[in-house]
Design an enzyme around this catalytic site. Structure first.
Site, PDB file in Angstrom:
ATOM      1  N   ASP A 122       1.136   2.464   0.124  1.00  0.00           N
ATOM      2  CA  ASP A 122       0.619   1.778  -1.058  1.00  0.00           C
ATOM      3  C   ASP A 122       0.853   2.635  -2.297  1.00  0.00           C
ATOM      4  OD1 ASP A 122      -0.405  -0.231   0.566  1.00  0.00           O
ATOM      5  OD2 ASP A 122      -2.450   0.550   0.524  1.00  0.00           O
ATOM      6  N   ARG A 123       0.973   2.010  -3.443  1.00  0.00           N
ATOM      7  CA  ARG A 123       1.197   2.727  -4.687  1.00  0.00           C
ATOM      8  C   ARG A 123       0.147   3.821  -4.911  1.00  0.00           C
ATOM      9  NH1 ARG A 123       1.735  -0.247 -10.362  1.00  0.00           N
ATOM     10  NH2 ARG A 123       0.281  -1.622  -9.335  1.00  0.00           N
TER      11      ARG A 123
END
Length: 192
Positions: free
Chosen positions: A40-41
């Protein structure tokens, strides 16, 4: 092996403003680099990439067959009473609220083992061992047991959300080298 910083996408997002990502930066130096998996970012830590199509297929197969050993470090809201446990809750996309995921009886199987490392000051530091690799799995599972990951903009609420970043870090990956099968472990300490 690459140490992905929090706040950087693994692959480009939709729109020019989301074009900067880890794979684009790597391809500027290593033009043949290929994606194997994502983080995930907002998650930092260890990622592996392939340099050839054969390596990409082999490493991808290891992830699909759950042969990769993954460990994460997280800071959770609240002091956990237990020292270790397993969260076995199926997950699916929360369609009206994408990209959020949710626990649902008709979801895909998702299993996370966890071990508390330290509990003090209203939070618990844990090591997480995902046995499956569902989107947002660790974030949803920890929130579902009442201990959301600190700084999580999707699943934490109130003061648990008020942190400068998501307190989730991919600490290590153990894979088999695509050429010869030698076991390799890559690790990066958590920056928090």
């Amino acid at each position: 092996m690459v140490d992905k910083p929090a706040g950087l996408l693994s692959v480009p997002g939709r729109g020019e403003h989301l074009a900067d990502c880890l794979i684009a930066r790597l391809q500027a130096v290593f033009p043949t680099v290929r994606l194997v998996h994502r983080l995930d970012r907002d998650t930092s830590g260890v990622m592996v990439f392939a340099l050839t199509p054969l390596a990409q297929r082999h490493l991808g197969w290891q992830f699909e067959e759950r042969r990769v050993k993954k460990t994460y470090i997280a800071r959770l809201w609240g002091e956990m009473a237990e020292r270790e446990g397993v969260v076995d809750l199926p997950l699916k996309v929360d369609w009206p609220n994408r990209p959020r995921q949710m626990v649902a009886p008709d979801g895909r199987p998702a299993v996370t083992r966890w071990r508390a490392l330290r509990a003090a000051g209203g939070e618990t530091r844990v090591r997480l061992f995902p046995e499956t690799g569902r989107s947002h799995q660790l974030r949803v599972h920890m929130a579902a047991i009442g201990h959301p990951i600190l700084g999580d903009p999707f699943y934490a609420e109130g003061a648990a959300r008020d942190f400068p970043r998501l307190m989730l870090h991919s600490e290590s990956l153990t894979i088999r080298h695509p050429d010869g099968g030698r076991s390799m472990r890559f690790s990066v300490p958590a920056p928090f």
